[in-house]
Design a protein around this motif. Structure first.
Motif, PDB file in Angstrom:
ATOM      1  N   VAL A   1       5.817 -10.353 -57.064  1.00  0.00           N
ATOM      2  CA  VAL A   1       4.619 -10.838 -56.373  1.00  0.00           C
ATOM      3  C   VAL A   1       4.767 -10.651 -54.865  1.00  0.00           C
ATOM      4  O   VAL A   1       3.839 -10.207 -54.184  1.00  0.00           O
ATOM      5  CB  VAL A   1       4.356 -12.321 -56.729  1.00  0.00           C
ATOM      6  CG1 VAL A   1       3.236 -12.890 -55.851  1.00  0.00           C
ATOM      7  CG2 VAL A   1       4.025 -12.468 -58.202  1.00  0.00           C
ATOM      8  N   TYR A   2       5.954 -10.964 -54.372  1.00  0.00           N
ATOM      9  CA  TYR A   2       6.231 -10.808 -52.939  1.00  0.00           C
ATOM     10  C   TYR A   2       6.075  -9.341 -52.529  1.00  0.00           C
ATOM     11  O   TYR A   2       5.459  -9.029 -51.495  1.00  0.00           O
ATOM     12  CB  TYR A   2       7.643 -11.307 -52.651  1.00  0.00           C
ATOM     13  CG  TYR A   2       8.077 -11.192 -51.208  1.00  0.00           C
ATOM     14  CD1 TYR A   2       7.642 -12.110 -50.254  1.00  0.00           C
ATOM     15  CD2 TYR A   2       8.932 -10.168 -50.802  1.00  0.00           C
ATOM     16  CE1 TYR A   2       8.040 -12.004 -48.930  1.00  0.00           C
ATOM     17  CE2 TYR A   2       9.336 -10.047 -49.489  1.00  0.00           C
ATOM     18  CZ  TYR A   2       8.889 -10.978 -48.557  1.00  0.00           C
ATOM     19  OH  TYR A   2       9.271 -10.865 -47.244  1.00  0.00           O
ATOM     20  N   THR A   3       6.593  -8.433 -53.336  1.00  0.00           N
ATOM     21  CA  THR A   3       6.498  -6.998 -53.045  1.00  0.00           C
ATOM     22  C   THR A   3       5.056  -6.523 -53.095  1.00  0.00           C
ATOM     23  O   THR A   3       4.615  -5.732 -52.237  1.00  0.00           O
ATOM     24  CB  THR A   3       7.345  -6.203 -54.058  1.00  0.00           C
ATOM     25  OG1 THR A   3       8.699  -6.645 -53.994  1.00  0.00           O
ATOM     26  CG2 THR A   3       7.288  -4.714 -53.767  1.00  0.00           C
ATOM     27  N   LEU A   4       4.295  -6.999 -54.066  1.00  0.00           N
ATOM     28  CA  LEU A   4       2.901  -6.581 -54.195  1.00  0.00           C
ATOM     29  C   LEU A   4       2.053  -7.072 -53.018  1.00  0.00           C
ATOM     30  O   LEU A   4       1.166  -6.361 -52.535  1.00  0.00           O
ATOM     31  CB  LEU A   4       2.321  -7.096 -55.520  1.00  0.00           C
ATOM     32  CG  LEU A   4       2.918  -6.475 -56.793  1.00  0.00           C
ATOM     33  CD1 LEU A   4       2.330  -7.128 -58.036  1.00  0.00           C
ATOM     34  CD2 LEU A   4       2.681  -4.964 -56.822  1.00  0.00           C
ATOM     35  N   ILE A   5       2.323  -8.282 -52.553  1.00  0.00           N
ATOM     36  CA  ILE A   5       1.580  -8.814 -51.394  1.00  0.00           C
ATOM     37  C   ILE A   5       1.867  -7.981 -50.151  1.00  0.00           C
ATOM     38  O   ILE A   5       0.949  -7.584 -49.416  1.00  0.00           O
ATOM     39  CB  ILE A   5       1.935 -10.288 -51.152  1.00  0.00           C
ATOM     40  CG1 ILE A   5       1.409 -11.149 -52.307  1.00  0.00           C
ATOM     41  CG2 ILE A   5       1.353 -10.769 -49.827  1.00  0.00           C
ATOM     42  CD1 ILE A   5       1.856 -12.603 -52.236  1.00  0.00           C
ATOM     43  N   ILE A   6       3.139  -7.710 -49.907  1.00  0.00           N
ATOM     44  CA  ILE A   6       3.522  -6.907 -48.738  1.00  0.00           C
ATOM     45  C   ILE A   6       2.923  -5.504 -48.840  1.00  0.00           C
ATOM     46  O   ILE A   6       2.379  -4.962 -47.861  1.00  0.00           O
ATOM     47  CB  ILE A   6       5.051  -6.827 -48.606  1.00  0.00           C
ATOM     48  CG1 ILE A   6       5.641  -8.223 -48.379  1.00  0.00           C
ATOM     49  CG2 ILE A   6       5.443  -5.879 -47.473  1.00  0.00           C
ATOM     50  CD1 ILE A   6       5.169  -8.906 -47.116  1.00  0.00           C
TER      51      ILE A   6
ATOM     52  N   TYR B   1      -1.194   0.907 -57.642  1.00  0.00           N
ATOM     53  CA  TYR B   1      -0.349   0.097 -58.529  1.00  0.00           C
ATOM     54  C   TYR B   1      -0.253   0.683 -59.933  1.00  0.00           C
ATOM     55  O   TYR B   1       0.712   0.429 -60.656  1.00  0.00           O
ATOM     56  CB  TYR B   1      -0.873  -1.339 -58.575  1.00  0.00           C
ATOM     57  CG  TYR B   1      -0.695  -2.090 -57.274  1.00  0.00           C
ATOM     58  CD1 TYR B   1       0.394  -1.821 -56.451  1.00  0.00           C
ATOM     59  CD2 TYR B   1      -1.623  -3.043 -56.854  1.00  0.00           C
ATOM     60  CE1 TYR B   1       0.571  -2.499 -55.257  1.00  0.00           C
ATOM     61  CE2 TYR B   1      -1.459  -3.738 -55.659  1.00  0.00           C
ATOM     62  CZ  TYR B   1      -0.364  -3.446 -54.859  1.00  0.00           C
ATOM     63  OH  TYR B   1      -0.186  -4.122 -53.670  1.00  0.00           O
TER      64      TYR B   1
ATOM     65  N   THR C   1       7.011   1.177 -52.714  1.00  0.00           N
ATOM     66  CA  THR C   1       6.811   0.156 -53.752  1.00  0.00           C
ATOM     67  C   THR C   1       7.420   0.592 -55.081  1.00  0.00           C
ATOM     68  O   THR C   1       8.070  -0.203 -55.775  1.00  0.00           O
ATOM     69  CB  THR C   1       5.308  -0.123 -53.939  1.00  0.00           C
ATOM     70  OG1 THR C   1       4.723  -0.456 -52.677  1.00  0.00           O
ATOM     71  CG2 THR C   1       5.096  -1.263 -54.916  1.00  0.00           C
TER      72      THR C   1
ATOM     73  N   ALA D   1       0.267  -4.637 -50.476  1.00  0.00           N
ATOM     74  CA  ALA D   1      -1.194  -4.703 -50.309  1.00  0.00           C
ATOM     75  C   ALA D   1      -1.564  -4.687 -48.827  1.00  0.00           C
ATOM     76  O   ALA D   1      -2.555  -4.044 -48.417  1.00  0.00           O
ATOM     77  CB  ALA D   1      -1.729  -5.960 -50.984  1.00  0.00           C
ATOM     78  N   VAL D   2      -0.798  -5.388 -48.006  1.00  0.00           N
ATOM     79  CA  VAL D   2      -1.039  -5.385 -46.560  1.00  0.00           C
ATOM     80  C   VAL D   2      -0.891  -3.977 -46.004  1.00  0.00           C
ATOM     81  O   VAL D   2      -1.726  -3.499 -45.211  1.00  0.00           O
ATOM     82  CB  VAL D   2      -0.077  -6.359 -45.852  1.00  0.00           C
ATOM     83  CG1 VAL D   2      -0.214  -6.233 -44.334  1.00  0.00           C
ATOM     84  CG2 VAL D   2      -0.338  -7.787 -46.309  1.00  0.00           C
TER      85      VAL D   2
END
Length: 359
Positions: free
Chosen positions: A82-87, A126, A56, A89-90
């Motif tokens: 946002v897309y990177t943070l969602i991925i 993060y 990340t 987080a998974v």
């Protein structure tokens, strides 16, 4: 040599990154590790979050920031962030699960052994990403500032070189006027076998030394400038003889007072070249004095009614105006007055201010 240097730099960068991530692992073991577990178990559990943290972080500092944030593509930056943070987080959830399973081997009591919530773990990870991104931005800003400063220095250096070339060009335009007039005078006297011809040649030699060598210096003593004005006047007095009436007054000048070379001499040359009275005789009045740090120079020469206004100034004064603007900028005042009988030039110069080419 260059490939070897690049390899060394890459190795240093790799070592620095490795040390930093070791510190991050230690940080994770204290803040998101399992409090009831021993140190090896804490490190093992924390190590599962390191790959997603590294991935990340590098996506942000090497892709999103330089490709979208710095070029001011803010909408795309927000979207991909946002897309990177969602991925990520998974992957954090998956890493927490596998870290727990492998650390405890599916053996636990009734109490859930993870002392920190998944949300807390995400915030901690993060936070590391945010700190690394902030340092990356500072690095980019510093590099940009350094490049801008270097570019400004190059622009200033180029402007300075252009200014020096222009000054040299202006000086070269002034020199032929002195040589042409003086050589004509010596030639006329030599034809008449005038006994003062050798003395004039010696005076011309002094003028040439001043023009060709002393003017290469950024500053000369005002006393030397005045001395060469007197030499030039003596040469012209021999040429004009009875047709010249000149008044020269100069107050004592301290040796420490300096000015840019060839500032006053062109005014005198201009008066002799373009001045002429209605009665056929040339009248010139020169006054030089110092009031504190200000040099006050005034020269008045007669002009005939048939002389055009533009002819009284000539190329010499055009050059000296340009040189004054380049060298002294706002630290001088020049007034030129021209009527049917006289042409007057007044120069007030702040001698305490150094010319721009010697600052």
């Amino acid at each position: 040599m260059k490939p070897k240097k690049s390899i060394i730099q890459a190795a240093k960068r790799l070592l620095i990154h490795l040390i930093l991530w070791i510190f991050v692992l230690i940080f994770f073991s204290f803040f998101i590790g399992i409090e009831s577990a021993n140190n090896p178990t804490k490190f093992t559990f924390s190590a599962f979050f390191l790959p997603v943290t590294i991935s990340t972080t590098y996506i942000f500092i090497y892709h999103l920031i330089p490709k979208f944030l710095l070029p001011e593509k803010y909408l795309k930056f927000v979207f991909y962030s946002v897309y990177t943070l969602i991925i990520s987080a998974v992957f954090i959830i998956v890493s927490a699960f596998y870290g727990f399973v492998l650390s405890f081997g599916l053996k636990w009591n009734d109490n859930f052994p993870i002392s920190k919530s998944i949300f807390y773990i995400m915030i901690t990870i993060y936070l590391v990403v945010a700190i690394a991104s902030a340092f990356s931005l500072l690095k980019y800003n510093y590099a940009t500032s350094a490049k801008n400063k270097e570019l400004q220095n190059r622009i200033l250096e180029a402007q300075l070189k252009l200014k020096e070339q222009e000054l040299q060009y202006l000086k070269m335009q002034i020199h032929p006027h002195f040589l042409f007039n003086t050589l004509n005078t010596i030639y006329g006297l030599s034809l008449a076998n005038n006994p003062s011809t050798p003395e004039m040649i010696l005076q011309l030699s002094n003028l040439l030394d001043y023009i060709l060598y002393q003017t290469k210096k950024p500053l000369v003593r005002l006393e030397d400038e005045v001395k060469h004005i007197q030499n030039y006047i003596e040469l012209e007095m021999k040429r004009f003889q009875e047709d010249l009436k000149i008044e020269f007054h100069c107050e004592p000048i301290p040796e420490k007072i300096k000015i840019a070379p060839m500032l006053l001499l062109p005014f005198v040359e201009n008066s002799f070249k373009h001045g002429k009275g209605n009665d056929g005789k040339l009248k010139i009045s020169i006054h030089i004095k110092l009031e504190e740090e200000y040099l006050k120079f005034e020269i008045i020469n007669s002009v005939s009614e048939s002389t055009e206004n533009s002819e009284t100034e000539g190329i010499g004064l055009d050059n000296i105006k340009r040189r004054l603007n380049i060298l002294y900028e706002k630290d001088y005042e020049l007034k030129l007055e021209n009527d049917s009988e006289f042409f007057q030039a007044k120069l007030i110069l702040n001698t305490s201010k150094l010319p721009t080419d010697v600052k």
